[in-house]
Design an enzyme around this catalytic site. Structure first.
Site, short mmCIF file in Angstrom:
data_model
loop_
_atom_site.label_atom_id
_atom_site.label_comp_id
_atom_site.label_asym_id
_atom_site.label_seq_id
_atom_site.Cartn_x
_atom_site.Cartn_y
_atom_site.Cartn_z
CB VAL A 70 -12.19 46.59 -51.35
CG1 VAL A 70 -11.64 47.85 -50.70
CG2 VAL A 70 -13.22 45.94 -50.47
N GLY A 75 -9.14 51.11 -54.88
CA GLY A 75 -8.53 52.35 -54.42
C GLY A 75 -9.53 53.49 -54.32
CB VAL A 111 -17.61 47.06 -56.12
CG1 VAL A 111 -18.67 46.68 -57.15
CG2 VAL A 111 -16.46 47.78 -56.80
CG ASP A 170 -4.84 47.56 -63.44
OD1 ASP A 170 -3.86 46.77 -63.44
OD2 ASP A 170 -5.52 47.80 -62.43
#
Ligand SMILES: *[C@@H]1O[C@H](CO)[C@@H](O)[C@H](O)[C@H]1NC(C)=O
Ligand SMILES: *[C@@H]1O[C@H](CO)[C@@H](O)[C@H](O)[C@H]1NC(C)=O
Ligand SMILES: *[C@@H]1O[C@H](CO)[C@@H](O)[C@H](O)[C@H]1NC(C)=O
Ligand SMILES: *[C@@H]1O[C@H](CO)[C@@H](O)[C@H](O)[C@H]1NC(C)=O
Length: 874
Positions: A531, A533, A537, A647
């Site tokens: 999961v 933002g 998936v 990220d």
């Protein structure tokens, strides 16, 4: 300590020496030419080796009326004698030109022109390696302009040239080395549509089998081997370093060797030559067929090695196409030393250590003795231009020099069986000549139509607000970026059961929404494996059960839409073994769905803590760190514009079924465009991994990724989250806590208990240093990902050296000749951690199937993260 007084070498030096010895032994596999004993008869001059007689020797001088004999007694036959090999139903066209001083060989002075497919078929007396040499020169004539001729040449199951066209009005020779396994071998010339094919001369000649070693070390990852037995080769460069151009007069195998001068940084090197007759070859496994004495009798050494700054690299650079794997062969022969053990140097390929401390004296036991070393550079780690450097080993007293005698670079065929492009030979094989041409032409035409249709169709269903969103390019991109993928996409739409495209085709395939609903069992909630933002998936299966991860965007969020577009744009440009591959996408109606390769073993983090998976070994962790470093390095340097991941964290490093690490989730990525020195947008990324400089300056650079990667390294070592709010204050932030211990030199106190006793102390030291450098306060003090990568590879070598050492110790009975050189470095006992404080505290995760969990976009410590929200407004 008084100068010159001998002091016991510190243990690290001993270690380094052991390592150097070991590394040498790794690199010099049994297949290389190493005389085992130092007896005087272990080498011999070239003339005492038997000459090579090719069992197949087809030499064709196309378009000529009489034989032409070249040096080396190579008689090229005229059309009359060679007509029996040729199958061709088109017009009989041949041209010739008067003697021309500008061509290197008389073979270029006549040519045969084919207006339809033409095939030369040869009878093969013994299977194995053969040379194919094709000679082209666009001779002037009244009817055809050969310089605009466009054609393909293929054999059996291999494409040699595809849509080939002469770039210049100059003679060109294309040389291939192929493994022939059939009794009849056909070389086919096929004009491209509306064009003609031609050839000036053709050679098909047996090559000695000993020319190749079948298992060749990869440049990266070190210690892995590449099996050459299914490969075919095209000679890209063959350089007589330090010497003149050589042709068949000087090379009994008909090879030509160019002077290396145009490729050398000439300021740093100096050519040196000796008499070819002094060159010796090892009798055990050596052969002048590898390279003639004239190659070994010239070299480039360091110019003026007595200068005050004698330690520099001599470098050669060559353009290559990085979509292929290459075989690199380096030739060495110590023709510069006065006595043994004076020459000791490093060899780098693409700035990676290829041979550390090459010591020709100990390998060949004599001066002036030929030695060669092969490496394979995998397409995934290739970079352009290819660079080869030699430089003296730093700490050798007295003599400082480095040499190179010869250099060969061969392109290897890709998995499509091609040496030129992404198409295999299939479809053009069984049918008769003209029929095949028609078929190919038709297929191309039809392909173009379907492609055009698809674009028109996509245009009609473009999002209404596409202009506003400025998204047109990203939205259309998957159809038009690159001809190859264009065709691939068209073929996909032809067959309903669309096929899977290999990741190097460039772009993905288009999925219908229905197809993906099917694949995910109607978006069943149990299929959710992550999961984020942007949305969920899902796990899915397409076609005949190919596993995929399906990322379905949440159309409500504008941010999600942007990220979707960023990601599809990014991923379609990026292809790398260590980046998760995009298979395709769907943008039907308002859906924004990306389909990725499924990563069986999920996020790296799950294998470190919180999931009760069996602990990874130190070597596995190093390999995973190295893999992800490679992926990041590629993002930073591999594409036309540098890309910052933004990220980097252990949940964005996914592992496939073989635990190969791949970077995932480029939703936050930003191109670092040339005209922007940095990117300053809202703080994204995950707390605990964020570059402190990013907060101060609001500037994002590739060094921000390096910082985050430093946290990943510590996580791999300590097996705890980057932020763990439930720990005592000073331990909450892993980066800070880890660096406190590192500064005390006690990093080993906080490592994952399952690693205790497993890590070689030198490897640990190198790794700790790498992490420390990544976590430097200021971006400018942090290394590039390339440097980090090198340090990690080194840490892995140290670990492997110690593992090997242990194995040797346990296996003393084996009388391998290499064992005396390897002294098992006994790892110092690593003390057990004094407190259990570093133990992981599992972060609450939603209940999911752990093995399939991936791409989770969790921002650990969200509460603390909030305080940075204010920064965004500045
Ligand atoms: C040629 O191919 C055959 C079959 O793939 C393989 O067994 C053999 O080792 C290869 N030989 C050479 C010389 O590459
Ligand atoms: C190559 O061979 C020719 C003929 O034997 C000889 O004259 C020439 O010097 C050789 N070239 C080199 C660089 O040795
Ligand atoms: C030579 O090149 C290698 C690889 O780029 C580099 O690591 C090394 O420091 C260089 N050596 C010198 C003396 O410049
Ligand atoms: C090279 O091409 C052959 C077909 O000619 C194919 O069997 C082989 O797998 C290819 N090699 C590689 C490394 O993909």
């Amino acid at each position: 300590m008084p100068r010159g007084s001998p002091s016991p070498p510190p243990s690290s030096t001993i270690m380094a020496n052991i390592l150097v010895a070991f590394v040498c032994l790794i690199f010099i596999g049994p297949s290389s030419v190493i005389p085992v004993s130092a007896q005087s008869d272990s080498t011999a001059p070239a003339k005492s080796f038997p000459a090579f007689t090719p069992s197949d020797n087809y030499l064709i001088n196309c378009g000529s009326t009489s034989p032409t004999t070249l040096p080396g007694n190579r008689a090229f036959q005229p059309d009359e004698t060679t007509a029996k090999y040729l199958a061709y139903s088109g017009r009989d066209l041949h041209i010739s030109a008067p003697d021309n001083k500008n061509v290197p060989s008389p073979m270029y002075l006549s040519a045969k022109i084919f207006d339809s497919e033409a095939t030369y078929t040869f009878h093969v007396t013994s299977p194995g390696l053969h040379w194919i040499r094709l000679y082209f020169y666009p001779l002037q004539n009244n009817e055809f302009n050969l310089q605009t001729a466009k054609f393909s040449v293929s054999v059996d199951t291999l494409v040699l040239l595809r849509d080939y066209q002469m770039e210049k009005n100059e003679p060109v020779m294309k040389e291939f080395l192929v493994n022939v396994t059939t009794e009849r071998y056909a070389i086919k010339f096929a004009p491209s549509q509306g064009s003609i094919a031609f050839a000036n001369a053709i050679e098909f000649v047996t090559a000695p089998g000993k020319l190749l070693d079948y298992s060749v070390p990869l440049l990266f990852p070190v210690s892995q081997k590449f099996d050459l037995s299914t490969s075919n080769f095209e000679t890209t460069y063959r350089l007589n370093v330090g010497g003149a151009y050589l042709d068949a007069t000087n090379d009994t195998l008909g090879r030509s060797w160019l002077s290396d001068e145009p490729f050398r940084n000439s300021a740093t090197g100096q050519a040196v030559t000796v008499q070819p007759s002094v060159i010796q070859y090892p009798t055990a496994g050596g052969s002048p067929l590898i390279a003639p004495p004239t190659v070994y009798s010239s070299a480039v050494k360091m110019a003026d090695s007595e200068t005050t700054i004698p330690n520099f690299n001599i470098s050669w650079t060559m353009d290559i196409d990085t979509s292929y794997t290459y075989l690199i062969r380096l030739h060495f022969c110590d023709i510069i030393s006065k006595s043994l053990n004076e020459l000791y140097f490093n060899v780098y390929i693409n700035d990676k250590m290829a041979i550390s401390g090459l010591d020709l004296s100990s390998l060949t036991q004599r001066l002036s003795t030929a030695f060669y070393k092969d490496f394979v550079i995998d397409a995934s780690s290739a970079s352009n231009p290819l660079s080869v450097k030699v430089s003296p080993v730093n700490d050798v007293q007295g003599f400082k020099n480095a040499i190179l005698n010869g250099l060969e670079v061969f392109r290897m065929n890709n998995s499509m069986g091609s040496l030129d492009g992404q198409y295999g030979v299939d479809g053009t094989k069984s049918s008769g000549p003209s029929k095949t041409v028609a078929y190919v032409g038709f297929a191309m035409m039809f392909g173009a139509f379907v492609g055009l249709g698809a674009i028109v169709f996509k245009w009609q269903k473009r999002p209404q607000d596409w202009q506003k969103r400025n998204s047109f390019s990203s939205w259309l991109l998957p159809l038009h970026a690159g001809d190859t993928s264009f065709m691939a996409g068209s073929k996909a739409s032809l067959s309903r059961k669309s096929q899977f495209f290999s990741s190097n085709m460039g772009l993905g395939r288009y999925f219908s929404f229905a197809e993906l609903s099917d694949a995910t069992n109607n978006w069943e909630s149990t299929a959710i494996i992550g999961v984020g933002g942007f949305g969920n998936v899902y796990y899915g299966e397409i076609d005949d059960g190919t596993k995929v991860a399906v990322k379905r965007g949440n159309p409500q969020s504008e941010q999600g839409i942007n990220e979707f577009q960023t990601e599809i744009q990014m991923l379609s440009k990026l292809r790398h073994r260590h980046l998760v591959s995009l298979i395709g996408y769907c943008d039907e109606n308002t859906e924004m769905i990306l389909v990725y390769e499924f990563m069986q073993n999920g996020p790296f983090r799950d294998h470190l803590y919180g999931k009760n998976f069996p602990p990874l070994t130190w070597k596995q962790r190093l390999e995973i760190c190295i893999g992800s470093a490679r992926g990041l390095h590629y993002l930073h340097t591999g594409a036309s514009t540098a890309i910052i991941h933004r990220d980097v964290k252990t949940t964005n490093i996914l592992l496939d079924e073989n635990l190969v690490a791949k970077m995932a989730d480029f939703g936050l990525s930003k191109d670092c465009l040339a005209n922007e020195t940095h990117v300053s947008t809202a703080v994204k990324g995950s707390f605990g991994y964020l570059d402190p400089e990013y907060f101060r300056k609001q500037q994002l650079t590739d060094k921000s990724d390096v910082y985050s990667f430093g946290v990943v390294l510590l996580e791999a070592l300590c097996a705890r989250p980057a932020i763990n709010p439930s720990l005592p204050r000073e331990q909450v932030n892993l980066a800070e806590w880890g660096m406190q211990w590192k500064k005390k030199g006690l990093l080993d106190k906080i490592i994952d208990p399952t690693l205790v006793g497993q890590i070689n102390p030198e490897s640990m030291k190198k790794f700790g240093e790498a992490a420390e450098k990544c976590l430097a306060e200021y971006g400018t003090d942090r290394p590039s990902m390339g440097d980090v990568l090198w340090n990690l590879e080194y840490a892995l070598q140290l670990q492997e050296a110690s593992l090997q050492g242990k194995a040797e110790e346990e296996n003393k009975a084996s009388s391998s000749p290499v064992s005396p050189a390897i002294v098992a470095p006994t790892p110092a006992p690593v003390p057990a951690p004094s407190t259990p404080d570093n133990r992981p505290v599992s972060t609450p995760e939603q209940t999911r199937n752990p093995a399939e969990l991936q791409t989770i976009d969790d921002h650990s410590g969200t509460k603390m993260f909030d305080q940075f929200g204010a920064l965004n407004g500045r």
